[in-house]
Design a protein around this motif. Structure first.
Motif, PDB file in Angstrom:
ATOM      1  N   THR A  56      45.555  42.039  27.829  1.00  0.00           N
ATOM      2  CA  THR A  56      44.087  42.595  28.102  1.00  0.00           C
ATOM      3  C   THR A  56      44.238  43.911  28.876  1.00  0.00           C
ATOM      4  O   THR A  56      45.259  43.879  29.787  1.00  0.00           O
ATOM      5  N   ASN A  57      43.732  44.772  28.724  1.00  0.00           N
ATOM      6  CA  ASN A  57      43.863  46.092  29.413  1.00  0.00           C
ATOM      7  C   ASN A  57      42.914  46.015  30.533  1.00  0.00           C
ATOM      8  O   ASN A  57      41.490  46.030  30.416  1.00  0.00           O
ATOM      9  N   LEU A  58      43.376  45.698  31.884  1.00  0.00           N
ATOM     10  CA  LEU A  58      42.532  45.506  32.916  1.00  0.00           C
ATOM     11  C   LEU A  58      42.076  46.852  33.689  1.00  0.00           C
ATOM     12  O   LEU A  58      41.195  46.721  34.701  1.00  0.00           O
ATOM     13  N   GLU A  59      42.592  47.981  33.515  1.00  0.00           N
ATOM     14  CA  GLU A  59      42.365  49.110  34.025  1.00  0.00           C
ATOM     15  C   GLU A  59      40.758  49.468  33.926  1.00  0.00           C
ATOM     16  O   GLU A  59      40.275  49.331  32.845  1.00  0.00           O
ATOM     17  N   GLY A  60      40.270  49.998  35.133  1.00  0.00           N
ATOM     18  CA  GLY A  60      38.884  50.437  35.042  1.00  0.00           C
ATOM     19  C   GLY A  60      37.738  49.033  35.335  1.00  0.00           C
ATOM     20  O   GLY A  60      36.887  49.355  35.217  1.00  0.00           O
ATOM     21  N   ILE A  61      38.251  47.828  35.048  1.00  0.00           N
ATOM     22  CA  ILE A  61      37.449  46.777  35.397  1.00  0.00           C
ATOM     23  C   ILE A  61      37.396  46.616  36.955  1.00  0.00           C
ATOM     24  O   ILE A  61      38.430  46.333  37.568  1.00  0.00           O
ATOM     25  N   LYS A  62      35.983  47.004  37.373  1.00  0.00           N
ATOM     26  CA  LYS A  62      36.052  47.224  38.890  1.00  0.00           C
ATOM     27  C   LYS A  62      35.044  46.014  39.402  1.00  0.00           C
ATOM     28  O   LYS A  62      34.003  45.985  39.156  1.00  0.00           O
ATOM     29  N   PHE A  63      35.164  45.678  40.742  1.00  0.00           N
ATOM     30  CA  PHE A  63      34.351  45.057  41.570  1.00  0.00           C
ATOM     31  C   PHE A  63      34.352  45.402  43.037  1.00  0.00           C
ATOM     32  O   PHE A  63      35.194  46.040  43.254  1.00  0.00           O
ATOM     33  N   LYS A  64      33.026  45.334  43.510  1.00  0.00           N
ATOM     34  CA  LYS A  64      32.784  45.628  44.764  1.00  0.00           C
ATOM     35  C   LYS A  64      32.849  44.577  45.855  1.00  0.00           C
ATOM     36  O   LYS A  64      31.472  43.740  45.398  1.00  0.00           O
ATOM     37  N   VAL A  66      31.206  43.054  50.012  1.00  0.00           N
ATOM     38  CA  VAL A  66      30.368  43.157  50.744  1.00  0.00           C
ATOM     39  C   VAL A  66      30.571  44.388  51.756  1.00  0.00           C
ATOM     40  O   VAL A  66      29.697  44.910  52.151  1.00  0.00           O
ATOM     41  N   LYS A  67      31.870  44.374  52.006  1.00  0.00           N
ATOM     42  CA  LYS A  67      32.235  45.663  52.864  1.00  0.00           C
ATOM     43  C   LYS A  67      32.280  46.878  52.222  1.00  0.00           C
ATOM     44  O   LYS A  67      32.607  48.006  52.512  1.00  0.00           O
ATOM     45  N   GLY A  68      32.071  47.004  50.661  1.00  0.00           N
ATOM     46  CA  GLY A  68      32.011  48.189  49.937  1.00  0.00           C
ATOM     47  C   GLY A  68      33.219  48.553  49.742  1.00  0.00           C
ATOM     48  O   GLY A  68      33.419  49.619  48.803  1.00  0.00           O
ATOM     49  N   GLU A  69      34.147  47.820  49.711  1.00  0.00           N
ATOM     50  CA  GLU A  69      35.762  47.950  49.183  1.00  0.00           C
ATOM     51  C   GLU A  69      35.668  47.798  47.553  1.00  0.00           C
ATOM     52  O   GLU A  69      35.267  46.666  47.146  1.00  0.00           O
ATOM     53  N   LEU A  70      36.155  48.681  46.732  1.00  0.00           N
ATOM     54  CA  LEU A  70      36.155  48.653  45.475  1.00  0.00           C
ATOM     55  C   LEU A  70      37.704  48.164  44.813  1.00  0.00           C
ATOM     56  O   LEU A  70      38.823  48.243  45.654  1.00  0.00           O
ATOM     57  N   VAL A  71      37.465  46.998  44.260  1.00  0.00           N
ATOM     58  CA  VAL A  71      38.915  46.338  43.450  1.00  0.00           C
ATOM     59  C   VAL A  71      38.742  46.759  42.010  1.00  0.00           C
ATOM     60  O   VAL A  71      37.939  46.510  41.252  1.00  0.00           O
ATOM     61  N   ASP A  72      40.027  47.382  41.396  1.00  0.00           N
ATOM     62  CA  ASP A  72      40.127  47.568  40.041  1.00  0.00           C
ATOM     63  C   ASP A  72      41.172  46.513  39.558  1.00  0.00           C
ATOM     64  O   ASP A  72      42.291  46.578  40.109  1.00  0.00           O
ATOM     65  N   ALA A 120      26.933  37.459  39.230  1.00  0.00           N
ATOM     66  CA  ALA A 120      26.473  38.298  37.951  1.00  0.00           C
ATOM     67  C   ALA A 120      25.288  38.957  38.103  1.00  0.00           C
ATOM     68  O   ALA A 120      25.058  39.685  37.242  1.00  0.00           O
ATOM     69  N   ASP A 121      24.443  38.536  39.140  1.00  0.00           N
ATOM     70  CA  ASP A 121      23.212  39.334  39.481  1.00  0.00           C
ATOM     71  C   ASP A 121      23.392  40.273  40.254  1.00  0.00           C
ATOM     72  O   ASP A 121      22.624  41.197  40.345  1.00  0.00           O
ATOM     73  N   GLY A 122      24.583  40.433  40.815  1.00  0.00           N
ATOM     74  CA  GLY A 122      25.033  41.601  41.664  1.00  0.00           C
ATOM     75  C   GLY A 122      24.174  41.660  43.188  1.00  0.00           C
ATOM     76  O   GLY A 122      24.130  42.847  43.597  1.00  0.00           O
ATOM     77  N   GLU A 123      23.595  40.658  43.520  1.00  0.00           N
ATOM     78  CA  GLU A 123      23.038  40.422  44.789  1.00  0.00           C
ATOM     79  C   GLU A 123      23.835  40.123  46.064  1.00  0.00           C
ATOM     80  O   GLU A 123      23.952  38.861  46.145  1.00  0.00           O
ATOM     81  N   LEU A 124      24.712  41.011  46.362  1.00  0.00           N
ATOM     82  CA  LEU A 124      25.747  40.669  47.258  1.00  0.00           C
ATOM     83  C   LEU A 124      25.160  40.016  48.471  1.00  0.00           C
ATOM     84  O   LEU A 124      25.683  39.111  49.118  1.00  0.00           O
ATOM     85  N   TYR A 141      31.848  39.200  45.175  1.00  0.00           N
ATOM     86  CA  TYR A 141      31.872  40.661  44.594  1.00  0.00           C
ATOM     87  C   TYR A 141      30.814  40.568  43.719  1.00  0.00           C
ATOM     88  O   TYR A 141      30.204  39.993  43.397  1.00  0.00           O
ATOM     89  N   ARG A 142      30.532  41.977  43.316  1.00  0.00           N
ATOM     90  CA  ARG A 142      29.555  42.288  42.519  1.00  0.00           C
ATOM     91  C   ARG A 142      30.245  43.097  41.433  1.00  0.00           C
ATOM     92  O   ARG A 142      31.120  44.072  41.676  1.00  0.00           O
ATOM     93  N   VAL A 143      29.957  42.870  40.222  1.00  0.00           N
ATOM     94  CA  VAL A 143      30.371  43.828  39.143  1.00  0.00           C
ATOM     95  C   VAL A 143      30.306  45.271  39.266  1.00  0.00           C
ATOM     96  O   VAL A 143      28.970  45.640  39.443  1.00  0.00           O
ATOM     97  N   GLU A 144      31.164  46.149  39.022  1.00  0.00           N
ATOM     98  CA  GLU A 144      30.830  47.715  39.303  1.00  0.00           C
ATOM     99  C   GLU A 144      31.139  48.384  37.862  1.00  0.00           C
ATOM    100  O   GLU A 144      31.399  49.798  38.007  1.00  0.00           O
ATOM    101  N   SER A 145      31.486  47.685  36.930  1.00  0.00           N
ATOM    102  CA  SER A 145      31.913  48.341  35.573  1.00  0.00           C
ATOM    103  C   SER A 145      31.561  47.532  34.414  1.00  0.00           C
ATOM    104  O   SER A 145      30.974  46.227  34.527  1.00  0.00           O
TER     105      SER A 145
END
Length: 193
Positions: A56-64, A66-72, A120-124, A141-145
């Motif tokens: 699987t190519n995981l590049e660009g699959i992002k999550f954020k 509650v602190k606003g930190e983004l994880v790819d 999955a609802d994105g309601e952090l 986390y919330r899905v960002e991509s």
């Protein structure tokens, strides 16, 4: 008088219907029933059939978080990734949360495994409040991509585990008991000890 006689004769049926209504209408009641079924041995995750690891190519699959930190996910190469998609209103999600929390407690200080619990609802705010109320420490986390269908098709809950090379090693749709020793051993094997 007739109503009382009817009720006395049919008390079991009335109680059964009331029980079913509670199970159908109250998410926590349904979750409690499902959690009980997990504890007696139903809903065990099957890691033995996960022999074929999918690249699987995981590049660009992002999550954020509650602190606003983004994880790819692509940046997590070299770590095992445990990813769970859930929502606060989902009874099977609620039922598996205690086992997920127990699994997380087992590995939370292990830097070679990353846990992401994606609402999955994105309601952090709502998801974080849910975790606090129930005294769970799961990182929300919330899905960002965009999420590839190979990973998440929309079924709740869905859990996927990637090995250190980013290969999809485990995929399970529906609830399961993740405090099961098979999952603990599977994660230890993926991380290399």
């Amino acid at each position: 008088m007739y109503a009382m006689n009817f009720l006395k004769k049919n008390i079991f049926n009335v109680l059964f219907v009331a029980f079913l209504l509670v199970i159908v209408l109250v998410p926590d009641a349904k979750a409690l029933l499902l959690k009980g079924l997990m504890q007696i041995g139903f809903y065990q995750p099957n890691v033995s059939t996960q022999e074929k690891m999918l690249s699987t190519n995981l590049e660009g699959i992002k999550f954020k978080n509650v602190k606003g930190e983004l994880v790819d996910l692509g940046d997590l190469r070299g770590k095992v990734i445990f990813l769970n998609f859930w929502t606060t209103w989902c009874p099977p999600c609620r039922a598996e949360m205690p086992s997920l929390n127990k699994l997380y407690q087992t590995f939370k200080t292990d830097k070679s495994i990353v846990f992401i619990f994606a609402d999955a609802d994105g309601e952090l705010a709502k998801a974080s409040a849910f975790m606090r109320e129930r005294k769970y420490e799961l990182p929300v986390y919330r899905v960002e991509s965009e999420i590839p269908e190979q990973i998440f098709k929309g079924t709740l809950p869905t859990t996927v585990i990637f090995d250190k090379e980013g290969r999809l090693s485990f995929h399970h749709e529906g609830m399961a008991n993740y405090a099961d020793q098979k999952i603990i051993d599977f994660l230890r094997k993926l991380k290399g000890n």
